[in-house]
Design a protein around this motif. Structure first.
Motif, PDB file in Angstrom:
ATOM      1  N   THR A  68       0.678  -1.213  -0.134  1.00  0.00           N
ATOM      2  CA  THR A  68      -0.059  -0.098  -0.070  1.00  0.00           C
ATOM      3  C   THR A  68       0.810   1.351  -0.005  1.00  0.00           C
ATOM      4  N   ALA A  69       1.853   1.186   0.450  1.00  0.00           N
ATOM      5  CA  ALA A  69       2.849   2.400   0.677  1.00  0.00           C
ATOM      6  C   ALA A  69       3.414   2.781  -0.950  1.00  0.00           C
ATOM      7  N   VAL A  70       3.442   1.628  -1.508  1.00  0.00           N
ATOM      8  CA  VAL A  70       4.058   1.787  -3.219  1.00  0.00           C
ATOM      9  C   VAL A  70       2.939   2.491  -3.522  1.00  0.00           C
ATOM     10  N   ARG A  71       1.840   1.973  -3.562  1.00  0.00           N
ATOM     11  CA  ARG A  71       0.502   2.619  -4.108  1.00  0.00           C
ATOM     12  C   ARG A  71       0.558   4.272  -3.982  1.00  0.00           C
ATOM     13  N   TYR A  72       0.475   4.649  -2.447  1.00  0.00           N
ATOM     14  CA  TYR A  72       0.558   5.968  -2.281  1.00  0.00           C
ATOM     15  C   TYR A  72       1.727   6.854  -2.744  1.00  0.00           C
ATOM     16  N   GLN A  73       2.774   6.103  -2.719  1.00  0.00           N
ATOM     17  CA  GLN A  73       4.135   6.969  -3.235  1.00  0.00           C
ATOM     18  C   GLN A  73       3.922   7.116  -4.706  1.00  0.00           C
ATOM     19  N   LYS A 131       0.846   7.972  -6.257  1.00  0.00           N
ATOM     20  CA  LYS A 131       0.256   8.837  -6.500  1.00  0.00           C
ATOM     21  C   LYS A 131       0.707  10.139  -5.740  1.00  0.00           C
ATOM     22  N   ASP A 132       1.585  10.072  -5.134  1.00  0.00           N
ATOM     23  CA  ASP A 132       2.546  11.397  -4.468  1.00  0.00           C
ATOM     24  C   ASP A 132       3.324  11.703  -5.547  1.00  0.00           C
ATOM     25  N   ARG A 133       3.811  10.992  -6.508  1.00  0.00           N
ATOM     26  CA  ARG A 133       4.588  11.591  -7.617  1.00  0.00           C
ATOM     27  C   ARG A 133       4.088  12.221  -8.814  1.00  0.00           C
ATOM     28  N   LYS A 134       2.755  11.970  -8.684  1.00  0.00           N
ATOM     29  CA  LYS A 134       1.879  12.568  -9.788  1.00  0.00           C
ATOM     30  C   LYS A 134       1.398  13.966  -9.255  1.00  0.00           C
ATOM     31  N   ILE A 135       1.606  14.128  -8.060  1.00  0.00           N
ATOM     32  CA  ILE A 135       1.017  15.721  -7.475  1.00  0.00           C
ATOM     33  C   ILE A 135       2.352  16.169  -7.099  1.00  0.00           C
ATOM     34  N   GLN A 136       2.655  17.452  -7.649  1.00  0.00           N
ATOM     35  CA  GLN A 136       3.860  18.078  -7.389  1.00  0.00           C
ATOM     36  C   GLN A 136       3.311  19.450  -6.946  1.00  0.00           C
ATOM     37  N   GLU A 137       4.589  20.064  -6.259  1.00  0.00           N
ATOM     38  CA  GLU A 137       4.233  21.429  -5.626  1.00  0.00           C
ATOM     39  C   GLU A 137       4.628  22.419  -6.835  1.00  0.00           C
ATOM     40  N   LEU A 138       3.985  23.596  -6.940  1.00  0.00           N
ATOM     41  CA  LEU A 138       4.207  24.329  -8.200  1.00  0.00           C
ATOM     42  C   LEU A 138       5.242  25.528  -7.532  1.00  0.00           C
TER      43      LEU A 138
END
Length: 117
Positions: A56-61, A63-70
């Motif tokens: 599950t950690a891999v799954r959320y990681q 998803k986090d890669r897709k969301i980046q800070e602007l």
């Protein structure tokens, strides 16, 4: 009349069963059901959740890669490239209609009610 779930064994077969690993386990299970069934079951559930937490950690990681800070530059570009908002234009755009379209009233037959309340 109901049938019993216990299997009939002769005396010799019963003694052999009680001496086997399954027979000793069954005897201990009848005395302490939680210790010999419940505790191993609960521990397997807990260990399984820890083991699966890596997946599950891999799954959320991912998803986090897709969301980046602007960065500030990207934010400024977004604000400057913003188009004006018009509610009528958005309505027609969402409806998939052209901008030259206007609603028209359907002509009524003679004597037909206008349905105005």
């Amino acid at each position: 009349m109901s049938f019993s779930g216990k299997k009939f064994r002769s005396r010799r077969e019963q003694l052999a069963y009680e001496a086997s690993l399954a027979g000793r386990y069954q005897k201990r299970l009848n005395k302490n059901p939680f210790l010999y069934f419940g505790l191993p079951f609960c521990s397997m559930i807990i260990l399984g959740s820890y083991w699966l937490s890596g997946f599950t950690a891999v799954r959320y990681q991912q998803k986090d890669r897709k969301i980046q800070e602007l960065s500030e530059e990207d934010l400024i570009k977004m604000k400057t490239n913003k188009r004006d908002f018009d509610i009528k234009e958005e309505y027609y755009r969402l409806q998939g209609l052209g901008e030259d379209w206007e609603p028209k009233r359907v002509p009524r037959f003679e004597g037909e009610s206008e349905n105005v309340w």
